[in-house]
Design an enzyme around this catalytic site. Structure first.
Site, PDB file in Angstrom:
ATOM      1  N   LEU A  33      10.772  85.033  65.301  1.00  0.00           N
ATOM      2  CA  LEU A  33      10.023  86.286  64.889  1.00  0.00           C
ATOM      3  C   LEU A  33       9.100  87.131  65.601  1.00  0.00           C
ATOM      4  O   LEU A  33       8.353  86.445  66.470  1.00  0.00           O
ATOM      5  CB  LEU A  33       9.439  85.984  63.527  1.00  0.00           C
ATOM      6  CG  LEU A  33      10.197  85.367  62.394  1.00  0.00           C
ATOM      7  CD1 LEU A  33       9.391  85.045  61.218  1.00  0.00           C
ATOM      8  CD2 LEU A  33      11.520  86.004  62.206  1.00  0.00           C
ATOM      9  N   GLY A  36       7.520  93.072  64.540  1.00  0.00           N
ATOM     10  CA  GLY A  36       8.503  93.969  63.900  1.00  0.00           C
ATOM     11  C   GLY A  36       8.915  93.057  62.436  1.00  0.00           C
ATOM     12  O   GLY A  36       8.979  93.919  61.597  1.00  0.00           O
ATOM     13  N   HIS A  37       9.267  92.190  62.960  1.00  0.00           N
ATOM     14  CA  HIS A  37       9.650  91.216  61.603  1.00  0.00           C
ATOM     15  C   HIS A  37       8.587  91.190  60.535  1.00  0.00           C
ATOM     16  O   HIS A  37       8.878  91.277  59.295  1.00  0.00           O
ATOM     17  CB  HIS A  37      10.367  89.767  61.823  1.00  0.00           C
ATOM     18  CG  HIS A  37      11.421  89.633  62.812  1.00  0.00           C
ATOM     19  ND1 HIS A  37      11.377  89.279  63.968  1.00  0.00           N
ATOM     20  CD2 HIS A  37      12.858  89.903  62.508  1.00  0.00           C
ATOM     21  CE1 HIS A  37      12.529  89.225  64.421  1.00  0.00           C
ATOM     22  NE2 HIS A  37      13.429  89.552  63.744  1.00  0.00           N
ATOM     23  N   GLY A 149      14.918  96.615  59.945  1.00  0.00           N
ATOM     24  CA  GLY A 149      14.115  97.382  61.024  1.00  0.00           C
ATOM     25  C   GLY A 149      15.084  98.755  61.476  1.00  0.00           C
ATOM     26  O   GLY A 149      16.341  98.543  61.756  1.00  0.00           O
ATOM     27  N   LYS A 151      15.185  99.603  64.292  1.00  0.00           N
ATOM     28  CA  LYS A 151      15.677  99.307  65.737  1.00  0.00           C
ATOM     29  C   LYS A 151      17.024  99.188  65.818  1.00  0.00           C
ATOM     30  O   LYS A 151      17.691  99.747  66.832  1.00  0.00           O
ATOM     31  CB  LYS A 151      14.783  98.399  66.499  1.00  0.00           C
ATOM     32  CG  LYS A 151      14.772  98.142  67.736  1.00  0.00           C
ATOM     33  CD  LYS A 151      14.730  97.073  68.614  1.00  0.00           C
ATOM     34  CE  LYS A 151      16.191  96.722  68.728  1.00  0.00           C
ATOM     35  NZ  LYS A 151      16.317  95.285  69.218  1.00  0.00           N
ATOM     36  N   ASP A 152      17.632  98.664  64.823  1.00  0.00           N
ATOM     37  CA  ASP A 152      18.972  98.217  64.775  1.00  0.00           C
ATOM     38  C   ASP A 152      19.393  99.196  63.956  1.00  0.00           C
ATOM     39  O   ASP A 152      19.945  99.220  62.626  1.00  0.00           O
ATOM     40  CB  ASP A 152      19.253  96.836  64.320  1.00  0.00           C
ATOM     41  CG  ASP A 152      18.968  95.862  65.197  1.00  0.00           C
ATOM     42  OD1 ASP A 152      19.134  95.722  66.311  1.00  0.00           O
ATOM     43  OD2 ASP A 152      18.069  95.014  64.739  1.00  0.00           O
ATOM     44  N   GLN A 155      23.070  98.997  62.549  1.00  0.00           N
ATOM     45  CA  GLN A 155      23.403  98.014  61.670  1.00  0.00           C
ATOM     46  C   GLN A 155      22.765  98.431  60.324  1.00  0.00           C
ATOM     47  O   GLN A 155      23.448  98.142  59.091  1.00  0.00           O
ATOM     48  CB  GLN A 155      22.381  96.692  61.963  1.00  0.00           C
ATOM     49  CG  GLN A 155      22.145  95.821  61.083  1.00  0.00           C
ATOM     50  CD  GLN A 155      21.555  94.331  61.553  1.00  0.00           C
ATOM     51  OE1 GLN A 155      22.073  93.451  62.191  1.00  0.00           O
ATOM     52  NE2 GLN A 155      20.329  94.230  61.301  1.00  0.00           N
ATOM     53  N   ARG A 189      15.218  89.640  72.172  1.00  0.00           N
ATOM     54  CA  ARG A 189      15.729  89.434  73.338  1.00  0.00           C
ATOM     55  C   ARG A 189      14.857  89.834  74.259  1.00  0.00           C
ATOM     56  O   ARG A 189      15.402  89.833  75.559  1.00  0.00           O
ATOM     57  CB  ARG A 189      17.049  90.256  73.297  1.00  0.00           C
ATOM     58  CG  ARG A 189      18.105  89.570  72.230  1.00  0.00           C
ATOM     59  CD  ARG A 189      19.476  90.215  72.600  1.00  0.00           C
ATOM     60  NE  ARG A 189      20.594  89.278  72.125  1.00  0.00           N
ATOM     61  CZ  ARG A 189      21.156  89.689  70.776  1.00  0.00           C
ATOM     62  NH1 ARG A 189      20.619  90.474  70.088  1.00  0.00           N
ATOM     63  NH2 ARG A 189      22.078  88.839  70.315  1.00  0.00           N
TER      64      ARG A 189
END
Ligand code: PAF
Length: 282
Positions: A33, A36-37, A149, A151-152, A155, A189
């Site tokens: 984590l 962001g999480h 999020g 960001k994905d 998704q 990542r």
């Protein structure tokens, strides 16, 4: 914060909270984590009474040759961060609990169209893995609201479609991307990047902002803008996978008549595959 590994303990917890009339917020994660999480957990705390998070490195969303084995597993520090952020329950199931050997091949959730381009084109089967595991997690946690999020971005769009297509009674909230001071989107990542690469990595977001600026200023030649951005990324040392100017809901290529846009990008830098995006109205 309580931590449970098995499905029956998760269900008892959720049932008891619902019996007390509490609303449930859910933040699914694969662990390792970062801020962001934690922002997702804090948002869930604001909008719901009880926050459940899951940590499960989902094997079905990793393709062959991807980083499933090396994906960082940091359960202890993750639990500390979740507890500090005010999460009430951590669900950390084993692979066997999520995919019991006898039933793991029986069903796959496939969301069509929106999964074919962008990351879907580059990572065969990835979104089937994501939608299957999120579907299972939704059925287990039965949240009122689930937080993802932005960001994905693709998704998030896939999950929204799944919720609509399969009639889940769950509100999906997309939360703004949290960035390093240089603009690099936070990601598990990023740990694959060296300190120098972390500085270079910020150029991905700069290119997104730069392209947005051109579009807002009236440049409608999306193909050329995308090509120029990809070339700038190559010049900076990236190996770009895609840089696509899209309609924000369907993620289809944007036309000049579209006003709600998103630019989606993925590029490899060193050992890391980075993705980022920017959404805006023109
Ligand atoms: O975004 C992630 O971390 C994962 O794709 C998710 C949503 C937890 C499903 O495994």
């Amino acid at each position: 914060m309580q931590t449970v590994n098995d499905i029956s303990a998760l269900r008892s917890f959720v049932n008891e909270q619902k019996r007390q009339g509490k609303t449930i917020g859910f933040v699914p994660t694969m662990g390792n984590l970062h801020k962001g999480h934690i922002t997702l957990i804090k948002e869930a705390r604001k909008q719901t009474d009880i926050v459940v998070s899951s940590i499960f490195v989902n094997p079905t969303q990793f393709g062959e040759g991807e980083d499933f084995d090396s994906y960082p597993r940091t359960l202890e520090s993750d639990s500390t961060q979740l507890a500090e952020a005010g999460c009430h329950l951590l669900f950390a199931p084993s692979t066997n609990a999520m995919y019991p050997a006898e039933s793991s091949q029986w069903a796959t959730v496939h969301i069509s169209n929106i999964t074919t381009r962008h990351c879907g084109a580059a990572r065969a089967g990835h979104f089937d893995g994501v939608s299957t595991v999120v579907c299972k997690l939704f059925n287990l946690v039965t949240p009122d609201i689930a937080f993802f999020g932005k960001k994905d971005f693709q998704q998030l769009a896939v999950i929204r479609r799944m919720v609509e297509a399969l009639c889940f009674n769950i509100q999906i909230v997309g939360v703004e991307t949290v960035r390093e001071t240089n603009g690099l989107a936070m990601s598990s990542r990023n740990g694959y990047l060296s300190e120098i690469e972390k500085q270079v990595a910020a150029i991905l977001y700069q290119q997104l902002k730069n392209t947005r600026q051109h579009i807002i200023s009236g440049n409608n030649d999306y193909a050329t803008l995308a090509k120029q951005a990809q070339q700038a990324l190559v010049n900076a040392g990236f190996n770009p996978e895609y840089f696509n100017i899209c309609q924000a809901d369907t993620l289809e290529p944007a036309t000049v008549n579209d006003h709600s846009l998103v630019i989606l990008a993925a590029a490899k830098l060193g050992k890391a595959r980075l993705i980022d995006n920017i959404d805006f109205d023109k």
